[in-house]
Design an enzyme around this catalytic site. Sequence first.
Site, PDB file in Angstrom:
ATOM      1  N   HIS A 141       0.829  -1.215   0.000  1.00 28.62           N
ATOM      2  CA  HIS A 141       0.000   0.000   0.000  1.00 28.62           C
ATOM      3  C   HIS A 141       0.856   1.255   0.000  1.00 28.62           C
ATOM      4  CE1 HIS A 141       0.271   0.924   4.397  1.00 28.62           C
ATOM      5  NE2 HIS A 141       0.229  -0.374   4.575  1.00 28.62           N
TER       6      HIS A 141
ATOM      7  N   ASP B 282       6.108   0.724   6.863  1.00 29.09           N
ATOM      8  CA  ASP B 282       4.673   0.522   6.661  1.00 29.09           C
ATOM      9  C   ASP B 282       4.121   1.619   5.760  1.00 29.09           C
ATOM     10  OD1 ASP B 282       2.094  -0.421   6.917  1.00 29.09           O
ATOM     11  OD2 ASP B 282       1.756   0.500   8.876  1.00 29.09           O
TER      12      ASP B 282
ATOM     13  N   GLU C  79      -4.952   1.897   2.401  1.00 30.28           N
ATOM     14  CA  GLU C  79      -5.057   0.720   3.266  1.00 30.28           C
ATOM     15  C   GLU C  79      -5.223   1.124   4.717  1.00 30.28           C
ATOM     16  OE1 GLU C  79      -3.612  -2.412   6.030  1.00 30.28           O
ATOM     17  OE2 GLU C  79      -2.767  -0.423   5.676  1.00 30.28           O
ATOM     18  N   GLU C  80      -4.516   2.180   5.134  1.00 30.65           N
ATOM     19  CA  GLU C  80      -4.443   2.506   6.552  1.00 30.65           C
ATOM     20  C   GLU C  80      -5.772   2.935   7.167  1.00 30.65           C
ATOM     21  OE1 GLU C  80      -2.186   1.675   8.340  1.00 30.65           O
ATOM     22  OE2 GLU C  80      -0.229   1.835   7.406  1.00 30.65           O
TER      23      GLU C  80
ATOM     24  N   ASP D 272       3.328  -6.337   3.390  1.00 30.76           N
ATOM     25  CA  ASP D 272       2.885  -5.270   4.288  1.00 30.76           C
ATOM     26  C   ASP D 272       3.226  -5.643   5.730  1.00 30.76           C
ATOM     27  OD1 ASP D 272       1.742  -3.018   5.368  1.00 30.76           O
ATOM     28  OD2 ASP D 272      -0.328  -3.763   5.209  1.00 30.76           O
TER      29      ASP D 272
ATOM     30  N   HIS E 127       3.297   2.695  12.700  1.00 24.59           N
ATOM     31  CA  HIS E 127       2.393   3.838  12.905  1.00 24.59           C
ATOM     32  C   HIS E 127       2.977   4.919  13.824  1.00 24.59           C
ATOM     33  CE1 HIS E 127      -1.409   1.196  11.968  1.00 24.59           C
ATOM     34  NE2 HIS E 127      -0.530   1.223  10.971  1.00 24.59           N
TER      35      HIS E 127
END
Length: 470
Positions: free
Chosen positions: A281, A293, A327-328, A355, A425
Site C-alpha cells: 500500500h 509501513d 489501506e491505513e 505489508d 504507525h
Amino acid sequence: MIKKMMILLLICGVSAFAKAQNDSIQIRKIYDEALKNGNSYEWLNYLSNQIGSRLSGSLGAEKAVNWTKEQLDSVGLDKVWLQPVMVPKWVRGLPEYAFIETDAGKTTKVPICALGGSVATPNGGVKAPVIEVQSIEEIEKLGAANVGGKIVFFNRPMQADVIDTFRAYGGCVDQRYSGAAKAAEYGAVGVIVRSVTHSLDDYPHTGSMSYGDLKPAQRIPAAAISTNGAELLSTLLKLNPETKFFFSMSCKNLPDVQSYNVIGEITGSEFPNRYMVVGGHLDSWDLGDGSHDDGAGVVQSMEVLRIMKAINYKPRHSIRVVLFMNEENGLRGGRKYAEVAKSKREKHVFALESDAGGFTPRGFSFDTDDRNFDEILSWKPLFEPYFIHSFVRGGSGADIGPLKGNGTVLAGLRPDSQRYFDHHHAANDTFDAVNKRELELGAATMTGLIYMMDNYIQKPGKLMTLPIKD
C-alpha cells in the site's frame, strides 16, 4: 507392461529433477539481480526522504502516485496506469498536547497523538478524571455510573509471551479501533489508548479507529499515548485515583477526495488474460515517513517486475504490480481494485502482498486449500538456501483480501517481525530504520515465489508439479 511403467516413471523423475535444477538456477539469478543491481533501496530513499508521509488524500500521497507511476514507466513495462479511487481525507492539525495532573497545578507532560479518524477536542481541550480499563468488556461491566464524565484509559499491552507479534497485535488492537465508540456509549468524554507496541518508549503510535454507528454529536476524541506515558499514568492512578488527564487535539475529517491505485503490468506470453498480482500500500500514516509501513512493500513489489525485466524472464501469466491507496484508514484501494477486476471478469490466479515491514524475510503465509498448500510446501528446498524456511497457513494481506474466492491463491511475505511494531504507525517509522540488504532479500524472495507460481499454477486454485503443456 511393468517395464514400460518403470521407464515412464524414470523419465518423469528425470524430467522433474531437471526442472527442479532449472528452478534453482532461475531463483539464483533472481537473488543475484536483487542483491547486485537492486533498485528497491534507492527507490525507498526517494519515497521516504523526498516525498515523506503519504496519508490518504494528502499532498504527499498525490506526489507518491505521480512518482511511482514515473518509475514504473521507466522500467519498460507493457502497461502502466492509474486507477481512480475515492478516499477519506483526515488531517491531524496542530500538534497534540497532553499532561497528567496529580494535584492542582502539579502536571507532567506526556506524548500523545490523535488516532486516525478521531474528532477534535473542544476548544481549550478536555480535562477529566481517568478510569483505567483492560478491555472493552470491562467498560460494559463498569457501566455509565463509573464511566460517565471520565476519560477512559485503555491499558492492555501486547502480550509479551506470544512469539508471533502480529497475533499479539491482534490481541489488543480492538481497544484502539472500537474503544472510543464503546466508551462514548457509556458517557465518557474522551479515550486514551496505550500504544500498540512491545517497546517501552516515548513514541505514541497512531492507527485507525471507528465510531461505529454513533452520530457526529456523540463522538468523543481518541488519542494514543506512548508506552512510557501509559506506564506513568497507570502508576500515578494507583497512587492517586483522583488523578486527572488533559489533552488537546485539532484533527478533523474532510470530504472524500479522488486518489489512485498505481498499476503496472507485464503481459503474459501464454495466458495474457490470467493475472497474478504483487503489491503493497502506497499510503502511510503521517507521523513518520512510512518506510516500513508500507514503503518497503511498495518498492519490493515494484522491484519484482524490474527484476523480471532485467533477467529477461518472460512470464506466462500477466503479472501486475499494484500500489494500493488507502489501506491505513479505509481499504478503499484494495476494494476498488477487486471491484474493477470483477466487473471486467478478470481471472486472478494468485496475489502476493508485502505489508509487514522491510526486515529479513523468513517465508510466506498462504490462504489456500490443503491441496495447494501441500504442493507449495514441496518448493521449500528451493528457498531454504536463502534461509526462507517458514511456509505456513494464514492470512495474506488486507489489500488483496477482497480478491479471495474462485480458487485464487493468496500469500503474504513474512519478514522477521520482532522489531516491526517498534516502528509501526509511529514517528520512528523512517528510512534509517530499514536495512538495505534485508529489503533487497525480501524483494528477491517475493520474485522467487512469483516465478514458481507462474510456472506451476494451472488454473485458479489448481497447481501442477510439471509445467503446463498446451
